[in-house]
Design a protein around this motif. Structure first.
Motif, PDB file in Angstrom:
ATOM      1  N   THR A  98      22.569  92.113  31.049  1.00  0.00           N
ATOM      2  CA  THR A  98      21.731  91.015  30.579  1.00  0.00           C
ATOM      3  C   THR A  98      21.619  90.665  31.772  1.00  0.00           C
ATOM      4  O   THR A  98      22.250  89.983  32.403  1.00  0.00           O
ATOM      5  N   LEU A  99      20.215  90.515  32.126  1.00  0.00           N
ATOM      6  CA  LEU A  99      19.696  89.733  33.174  1.00  0.00           C
ATOM      7  C   LEU A  99      19.190  88.263  33.344  1.00  0.00           C
ATOM      8  O   LEU A  99      18.087  88.440  32.001  1.00  0.00           O
ATOM      9  N   HIS A 110      12.712  91.982  34.517  1.00  0.00           N
ATOM     10  CA  HIS A 110      12.684  93.938  34.162  1.00  0.00           C
ATOM     11  C   HIS A 110      11.693  93.840  35.234  1.00  0.00           C
ATOM     12  O   HIS A 110      10.963  95.244  34.983  1.00  0.00           O
ATOM     13  N   PHE A 133      19.546  97.649  28.447  1.00  0.00           N
ATOM     14  CA  PHE A 133      19.591  95.905  29.194  1.00  0.00           C
ATOM     15  C   PHE A 133      18.722  95.931  28.366  1.00  0.00           C
ATOM     16  O   PHE A 133      17.619  95.727  27.902  1.00  0.00           O
ATOM     17  N   PRO A 136      17.209  90.186  28.450  1.00  0.00           N
ATOM     18  CA  PRO A 136      16.685  89.329  29.549  1.00  0.00           C
ATOM     19  C   PRO A 136      16.413  88.427  29.172  1.00  0.00           C
ATOM     20  O   PRO A 136      15.929  88.105  28.295  1.00  0.00           O
ATOM     21  N   GLU A 138      13.636  85.323  31.228  1.00  0.00           N
ATOM     22  CA  GLU A 138      12.837  84.771  32.086  1.00  0.00           C
ATOM     23  C   GLU A 138      12.494  83.018  32.118  1.00  0.00           C
ATOM     24  O   GLU A 138      12.440  82.546  30.745  1.00  0.00           O
TER      25      GLU A 138
END
Ligand SMILES: [Zn+2]
Ligand SMILES: [Zn+2]
Length: 336
Positions: A98-99, A110, A133, A136, A138
């Motif tokens: 997880t970004l 991403h 992934f 995410p 943001e």
């Protein structure tokens, strides 16, 4: 083995570029830190930045049987993201990644990887690797949200207004599937923008069960005063890790405006906010050991001088002491 309180491991402490210089003992991966805490779910690792140190961290994560890695990205400059391109976690479907990162002009974590991981820049397209992934995050207005981690609840993003309202009422915090947990069982991560050319986030970590807290403040330039929001961000923390890439002479001569700090600013910031322990990071990639260590010495001398000049001894108690200033080296482990 589960830790009893928050602990860091530095996998990358250099700025700008990963460089090996013969004879140098400090460094040289670019920025990546692991944050361990009893508040993390089992088999989950929490990471701050994906610089080249992330590739080494991934090797350790594989050995440890990690199932999920949450990477908090301060921003997308190469020295904070390049490890994501070749770290094993990017290619192993069994590890969920997880970004979390800023959203600026349509660029989130991403989109950054999609644009960098494609031919002719990279042999494998991100889209082909991205199925693991997940979720995410943001952050358009980072200061308006909080990130929560709980051993059973997992990972949750909440608006700061909702979070503060629930905390004020003493209510439990909502996680997935209707589960709710008490604030003092959670790791709470608050965010603030730094002073850097691109939107960059400083993360503050508050560990509910122990009351321990630390702030990761990288890619942040010297500022004249200390704004109220930064003061609040650093309030009562046990540890600060701060970008001190330059020395005063270089800063004055040519690097002001590049978005990085100096030892004297670190001392001034700590003294203005009551921080008693500060580790220097984001070292200059071309400096040798002596020049990097001189930044710590300069800060220690300044801190000692300020204490000596403080007339009332009780006032000096609140100041940063020379022994509270240290250099962070790659692979160093630090108790918060
Ligand atoms: Zn940087
Ligand atoms: Zn940067």
């Amino acid at each position: 083995m589960e830790v009893e309180q928050m602990k860091l491991k530095a996998y990358g402490t250099f700025g700008s570029l990963a460089v090996f210089i013969p004879g140098r003992t400090i460094g040289g991966n670019t920025t990546c830190y692991r944050i361990d805490s009893p508040c993390l779910p089992a088999d989950t690792w929490l990471v701050n930045d994906g610089g080249t140190g992330f590739a080494v961290l991934c090797a350790d994560a594989l050995k440890a049987g990690v199932k999920r890695i949450i990477v908090l990205l301060t921003h997308y400059h190469h020295d904070h993201t390049q490890g994501l391109l070749l770290g094993a976690a990017t290619y192993i479907k069994g590890i969920k990644v997880t970004l979390v990162g800023p959203l600026e002009d349509g660029w989130g974590p991403h989109k950054v990887l999609m644009d960098v991981m494609k031919k002719p820049l990279h042999p494998r397209a991100f889209q082909l690797e991205a199925s693991h992934f997940v979720s995410p995050v943001e952050l358009e207005y980072p200061q308006n949200q909080v990130l929560l981690l709980h051993p059973e609840g997992g990972f949750k993003v909440l608006g700061i207004d909702t979070f503060e309202r629930l905390c004020d009422k003493g209510d439990q915090l909502p996680f997935r599937k209707g589960q709710k947990f008490a604030l003092n069982e959670c790791l709470v991560i608050r965010m603030l923008r730094t002073d850097h050319p691109e939107k960059t986030i400083s993360y503050r970590f508050d560990e509910g069960p122990t009351g321990k807290s630390f702030v990761f403040l990288t890619d942040h330039a010297n500022q004249d005063g200390v704004p109220a929001d930064l003061k609040q961000h650093l309030k009562s923390i046990d540890l600060l890790i701060q970008d001190v890439q330059y020395n005063r002479e270089e800063y004055d001569a040519r690097t002001a405006g590049f978005g990085h700090g100096t030892p004297d600013y670190a001392v001034r910031l700590c003294n203005a906010t009551g921080v008693k322990r500060v580790g220097f990071t984001h070292h200059h990639f071309m400096w040798d050991d002596a020049k990097i260590e001189a930044n710590v010495t300069a800060a220690q001398e300044l801190a000692a001088k300020i204490i000596a000049q403080t007339v009332v001894s009780e006032d000096a108690d609140g100041l940063l002491k020379p022994e509270g200033i240290f250099l962070v080296r790659d692979y160093m482990e630090i108790d918060v």
